[in-house]
Design a protein around this motif. Structure first.
Motif: not given
Length: 212
Positions: A75-87, A93-107
């Motif tokens: 919770p202390d990093f929402t304005d300075k970090a992003f998240v990656v889930d490698i399945g 690849i997900t981050w918070l932008e403009g109050g909404r979460l944005k996700t991009l999908e890759g291999p």
């Protein structure tokens, strides 16, 4: 599992083990990842679960990325970090932008099974990671099977494990680990980020956190 009957029999045995641990049936939630949906047998498993009366949560890659974010982001990093889930099936690849979460999908980490080359994946992931806003690129909370193996190699230090320099890791002939490192290196090339593995995070946790 070769057919619906076999699926139901094995699932009932699996569920009974959960019930024996005093987990009420109403609290057992099945979640089908976006990567698992790419497997031919998954449809039969879903059908088997529904036939014996269970709710199956089938998630998209976008939802999966958002759930991973909710479970992994400090919770202390929402304005300075992003998240990656490698399945195995895909990377989110997900981050918070403009109050909404944005996700991009890759291999995912098993892209080699689909005949996709390392350079193609590296180039695509690097281009996606470059879209992360500059102020969020400093830290990346990462989850997934491959990252877990790297955290073990690092020496897990509780809930959060900061990765060493990526070039210090040896895949030791493990194609999945080699692919995971390729994905992480592409992300780092685009962002200059530092990776932190969250040992308590997994996208179904994010889904459960949103349930009432």
């Amino acid at each position: 599992m070769t057919g619906t009957a076999d699926v139901k029999q094995q699932l009932k045995a699996y569920i009974s083990k959960l019930a024996n641990r005093v987990v009420p049936a109403s609290n057992i939630h099945f979640v089908v990842s976006s990567g698992a949906q790419q497997q031919p047998k998954t449809a039969g498993i879903i059908a088997g679960l529904k036939e014996i009366g269970y709710v199956v949560n089938v998630v998209t890659a976008d939802q999966e990325g958002q759930y991973a974010y909710k479970s992994a982001m400090h919770p202390d990093f929402t304005d300075k970090a992003f998240v990656v889930d490698i399945g195995s099936g895909n990377t989110k690849i997900t981050w918070l932008e403009g109050g909404r979460l944005k996700t991009l999908e890759g291999p995912g980490a098993k892209y080699f099974q689909k005949g996709i080359g390392d350079q193609q994946v590296y180039t695509g992931i690097e281009a996606q990671a470059a879209q992360v806003p500059p102020m969020l690129k400093g830290t990346c909370f990462v989850v997934g099977g491959g990252p877990n193996d790297l955290a073990v190699a690092t020496g897990k230090a509780g809930r959060y494990t900061a990765f060493n320099r990526l070039e210090t890791y040896d895949a030791k002939g493990d194609a999945k680990i080699a692919s995971t490192l390729n994905i992480l290196k592409a992300i780092q090339a685009a962002t200059g980020t530092s990776f932190v593995f969250n040992d308590d995070a997994f996208f179904p946790v994010g889904l459960l956190l949103g349930m009432k």
